[in-house]
Design a protein around this motif. Structure first.
Motif, PDB file in Angstrom:
ATOM      1  N   ASP A   1      -3.793  -3.354  -8.631  1.00 50.54           N
ATOM      2  CA  ASP A   1      -3.333  -4.728  -8.868  1.00 50.54           C
ATOM      3  C   ASP A   1      -2.191  -5.086  -7.922  1.00 50.54           C
ATOM      4  O   ASP A   1      -2.155  -6.188  -7.360  1.00 50.54           O
ATOM      5  CB  ASP A   1      -2.876  -4.900 -10.323  1.00 50.54           C
ATOM      6  CG  ASP A   1      -4.033  -4.877 -11.316  1.00 50.54           C
ATOM      7  OD1 ASP A   1      -5.137  -5.307 -10.917  1.00 50.54           O
ATOM      8  OD2 ASP A   1      -3.831  -4.445 -12.454  1.00 50.54           O
ATOM      9  N   SER A   2      -1.260  -4.165  -7.750  1.00 51.93           N
ATOM     10  CA  SER A   2      -0.118  -4.405  -6.856  1.00 51.93           C
ATOM     11  C   SER A   2      -0.581  -4.539  -5.408  1.00 51.93           C
ATOM     12  O   SER A   2      -0.072  -5.387  -4.661  1.00 51.93           O
ATOM     13  CB  SER A   2       0.888  -3.251  -6.973  1.00 51.93           C
ATOM     14  OG  SER A   2       1.396  -3.143  -8.292  1.00 51.93           O
ATOM     15  N   TYR A   3      -1.547  -3.721  -5.024  1.00 56.72           N
ATOM     16  CA  TYR A   3      -2.060  -3.787  -3.657  1.00 56.72           C
ATOM     17  C   TYR A   3      -2.757  -5.124  -3.405  1.00 56.72           C
ATOM     18  O   TYR A   3      -2.608  -5.732  -2.341  1.00 56.72           O
ATOM     19  CB  TYR A   3      -3.029  -2.628  -3.423  1.00 56.72           C
ATOM     20  CG  TYR A   3      -3.542  -2.521  -2.008  1.00 56.72           C
ATOM     21  CD1 TYR A   3      -2.747  -1.987  -1.003  1.00 56.72           C
ATOM     22  CD2 TYR A   3      -4.818  -2.960  -1.673  1.00 56.72           C
ATOM     23  CE1 TYR A   3      -3.205  -1.890   0.302  1.00 56.72           C
ATOM     24  CE2 TYR A   3      -5.286  -2.870  -0.378  1.00 56.72           C
ATOM     25  CZ  TYR A   3      -4.477  -2.327   0.605  1.00 56.72           C
ATOM     26  OH  TYR A   3      -4.944  -2.239   1.904  1.00 56.72           O
TER      27      TYR A   3
ATOM     28  N   SER B   1       0.189  -6.963   5.146  1.00 59.74           N
ATOM     29  CA  SER B   1       0.810  -5.841   4.431  1.00 59.74           C
ATOM     30  C   SER B   1      -0.242  -4.861   3.928  1.00 59.74           C
ATOM     31  O   SER B   1      -0.024  -3.637   3.918  1.00 59.74           O
ATOM     32  CB  SER B   1       1.649  -6.364   3.262  1.00 59.74           C
ATOM     33  OG  SER B   1       2.714  -7.169   3.717  1.00 59.74           O
ATOM     34  N   GLN B   2      -1.399  -5.385   3.496  1.00 63.27           N
ATOM     35  CA  GLN B   2      -2.491  -4.499   3.075  1.00 63.27           C
ATOM     36  C   GLN B   2      -2.959  -3.641   4.243  1.00 63.27           C
ATOM     37  O   GLN B   2      -3.180  -2.429   4.096  1.00 63.27           O
ATOM     38  CB  GLN B   2      -3.662  -5.335   2.543  1.00 63.27           C
ATOM     39  CG  GLN B   2      -3.383  -6.029   1.232  1.00 63.27           C
ATOM     40  CD  GLN B   2      -4.476  -7.015   0.857  1.00 63.27           C
ATOM     41  OE1 GLN B   2      -5.418  -7.247   1.624  1.00 63.27           O
ATOM     42  NE2 GLN B   2      -4.365  -7.614  -0.318  1.00 63.27           N
TER      43      GLN B   2
ATOM     44  N   ILE C   1     -11.585  -2.513  -3.381  1.00 72.22           N
ATOM     45  CA  ILE C   1     -11.575  -1.519  -2.301  1.00 72.22           C
ATOM     46  C   ILE C   1     -10.546  -0.445  -2.586  1.00 72.22           C
ATOM     47  O   ILE C   1     -10.816   0.758  -2.443  1.00 72.22           O
ATOM     48  CB  ILE C   1     -11.304  -2.204  -0.944  1.00 72.22           C
ATOM     49  CG1 ILE C   1     -12.489  -3.084  -0.546  1.00 72.22           C
ATOM     50  CG2 ILE C   1     -11.008  -1.170   0.139  1.00 72.22           C
ATOM     51  CD1 ILE C   1     -12.217  -3.972   0.650  1.00 72.22           C
ATOM     52  N   PHE C   2      -9.348  -0.861  -3.002  1.00 71.01           N
ATOM     53  CA  PHE C   2      -8.268   0.103  -3.244  1.00 71.01           C
ATOM     54  C   PHE C   2      -8.596   1.010  -4.426  1.00 71.01           C
ATOM     55  O   PHE C   2      -8.372   2.232  -4.369  1.00 71.01           O
ATOM     56  CB  PHE C   2      -6.958  -0.645  -3.500  1.00 71.01           C
ATOM     57  CG  PHE C   2      -5.759   0.266  -3.597  1.00 71.01           C
ATOM     58  CD1 PHE C   2      -5.053   0.628  -2.463  1.00 71.01           C
ATOM     59  CD2 PHE C   2      -5.348   0.774  -4.824  1.00 71.01           C
ATOM     60  CE1 PHE C   2      -3.950   1.473  -2.550  1.00 71.01           C
ATOM     61  CE2 PHE C   2      -4.254   1.616  -4.929  1.00 71.01           C
ATOM     62  CZ  PHE C   2      -3.552   1.966  -3.777  1.00 71.01           C
ATOM     63  N   LEU C   3      -9.122   0.439  -5.505  1.00 71.44           N
ATOM     64  CA  LEU C   3      -9.436   1.257  -6.679  1.00 71.44           C
ATOM     65  C   LEU C   3     -10.576   2.226  -6.377  1.00 71.44           C
ATOM     66  O   LEU C   3     -10.508   3.418  -6.740  1.00 71.44           O
ATOM     67  CB  LEU C   3      -9.797   0.357  -7.863  1.00 71.44           C
ATOM     68  CG  LEU C   3     -10.071   1.085  -9.183  1.00 71.44           C
ATOM     69  CD1 LEU C   3      -8.876   1.946  -9.583  1.00 71.44           C
ATOM     70  CD2 LEU C   3     -10.393   0.079 -10.291  1.00 71.44           C
ATOM     71  N   ASP C   4     -11.614   1.736  -5.704  1.00 73.44           N
ATOM     72  CA  ASP C   4     -12.727   2.618  -5.329  1.00 73.44           C
ATOM     73  C   ASP C   4     -12.233   3.737  -4.418  1.00 73.44           C
ATOM     74  O   ASP C   4     -12.600   4.906  -4.593  1.00 73.44           O
ATOM     75  CB  ASP C   4     -13.800   1.792  -4.619  1.00 73.44           C
ATOM     76  CG  ASP C   4     -14.975   2.641  -4.152  1.00 73.44           C
ATOM     77  OD1 ASP C   4     -15.718   3.154  -5.009  1.00 73.44           O
ATOM     78  OD2 ASP C   4     -15.133   2.807  -2.914  1.00 73.44           O
TER      79      ASP C   4
END
Length: 373
Positions: A279-281, A288-289, A359-362
């Motif tokens: 969520d923060s990402y 920034s990502q 994408i980040f969680l996966d």
């Protein structure tokens, strides 16, 4: 623009100036560099050097030819560049004059700019930029004229890989048999997309990306960036000076602490924490990502160097180096290889506007599995 205005690339500059001095300049050259390489600024400096009336190891910078090239208005330097379908003027000559004026302004303001920077500059975003089939006829028409002031005519074609196939085929003959004292400089970031017939008619000049120390020095000396920040931004830019300059105005990041917490959460299989981090990402801006992903890839590289016994090549210091040393204790080359591939794949999908949260969680779940086989 002079060669001295461009950081680094000493060997390439020497190669070009030596060829001119010895009168062995190829009539068609292909400046090849990865995205972010300074091959366009180098082509601009080369054109200035060819026209300069008092050249030495560099252009003099003060003769009439240099003064005009500094503003990109020399009558014997011609440009071809990609353009979206933004024409709203039925008068072709007036439209061409207006877009040429925009191009000169772009070069003056963003000499390290990319294709996206250019399309945003003239308002062509969201539309595909191409070099139209009509441009090949304009090239032949322009070069059929005698030089106005210089002994030479220089034609710079930026992003020739975006030429319409008809345009690319249309310039083959003039590339092979140009008018006297005419020099083509093709500037590409994707030579593999060019027609083989174009490549075979040019002399390839490879333009490498800058080293981190060259990027950092440029940020300090030309942009007034504090040394610590410059050293921090340089690895994130990965040799891309244009990106490094854009990073100057971004808020200070906490990539180091976020990465450390992220890897610990992956290793401990703290899935609830990883959901919160995704969520923060997602809330970060796109730049920034990207920086966070680039930083993570670099840290995997640092870990690989450490466990391979090449710690002397590590660029990390302080807290980051201590984490690399500790993190490496639970890593193997196979784990790093797997993690590195996952991070690169995630960066690829981010660049194509995938959902940052998904994408980040996966990625996090896959990293957790890779670190705990």
């Amino acid at each position: 623009m002079k060669f001295s205005d461009i950081p680094g690339l000493a060997d390439v500059k020497q190669l070009l100036t030596d060829a001119v001095k010895s009168n062995h300049t190829a009539h068609a050259q292909l400046f090849v560099g990865a995205a972010g390489a300074l091959n366009l600024p180098l082509a601009l400096a080369y054109a200035t050097y060819l026209h300069c009336e008092n050249k030495g190891d560099d252009s003099c910078g003060v003769c009439p030819a240099c003064s005009k090239n500094a503003k990109f208005i020399h009558p014997d330097t011609h440009f071809v560049f990609p353009l979206s379908n933004v024409k709203n003027d039925k008068d072709d000559d007036r439209f061409r004059a207006d877009i040429t004026k925009s191009w000169r302004s772009f070069l003056l303001e963003q000499s390290y700019g990319s294709l996206d920077d250019w399309t945003n500059f003239y308002g062509g975003e969201d539309k595909m930029a191409l070099i139209s089939r009509e441009e090949s006829r304009e090239i032949i028409k322009t070069l059929s004229l005698k030089p106005f002031e210089s002994p030479h005519k220089v034609m710079i074609i930026w992003q020739p890989e975006l030429m319409h196939t008809s345009a690319a085929n249309g310039i083959l003959k003039i590339l092979e048999e140009p008018p006297p004292q005419t020099f083509f400089i093709l500037v590409t970031n994707a030579a593999d997309r060019l027609l083989s017939t174009i490549i075979s008619r040019t002399q390839i000049v490879t333009v490498p990306l800058l080293h981190d120390d060259e990027v950092a020095a440029t940020l300090r000396e030309r942009h007034g960036v504090e040394a610590t920040k410059a050293d921090k931004l340089a690895p994130l830019a990965e040799g891309n000076l244009g990106l490094a300059v854009r990073l100057i105005d971004t808020p200070e990041d906490n990539n180091a602490s976020v990465f450390i917490d992220w890897m610990r959460a992956c290793f401990r299989k703290s899935y609830g924490q990883l959901v919160g981090m995704s969520d923060s990402y997602h809330a970060l801006d796109k730049l920034s990502q990207r920086n966070m992903m680039t930083y993570s890839i670099n840290m995997m590289r640092e870990s690989m160097l450490h466990i391979s016994g090449a710690g002397a090549m590590n660029r990390t210091r302080g807290e980051e180096l201590k984490f690399v040393q500790d993190f490496s204790k639970v890593l193997t080359l196979e784990k790093i290889e797997g993690s590195y591939k996952l991070l690169n794949d995630a960066a690829y999908h981010l660049e194509r506007n995938g959902s940052a949260k998904m994408i980040f969680l996966d990625l996090s779940l896959k990293l957790s599995k890779t670190l705990n086989p």
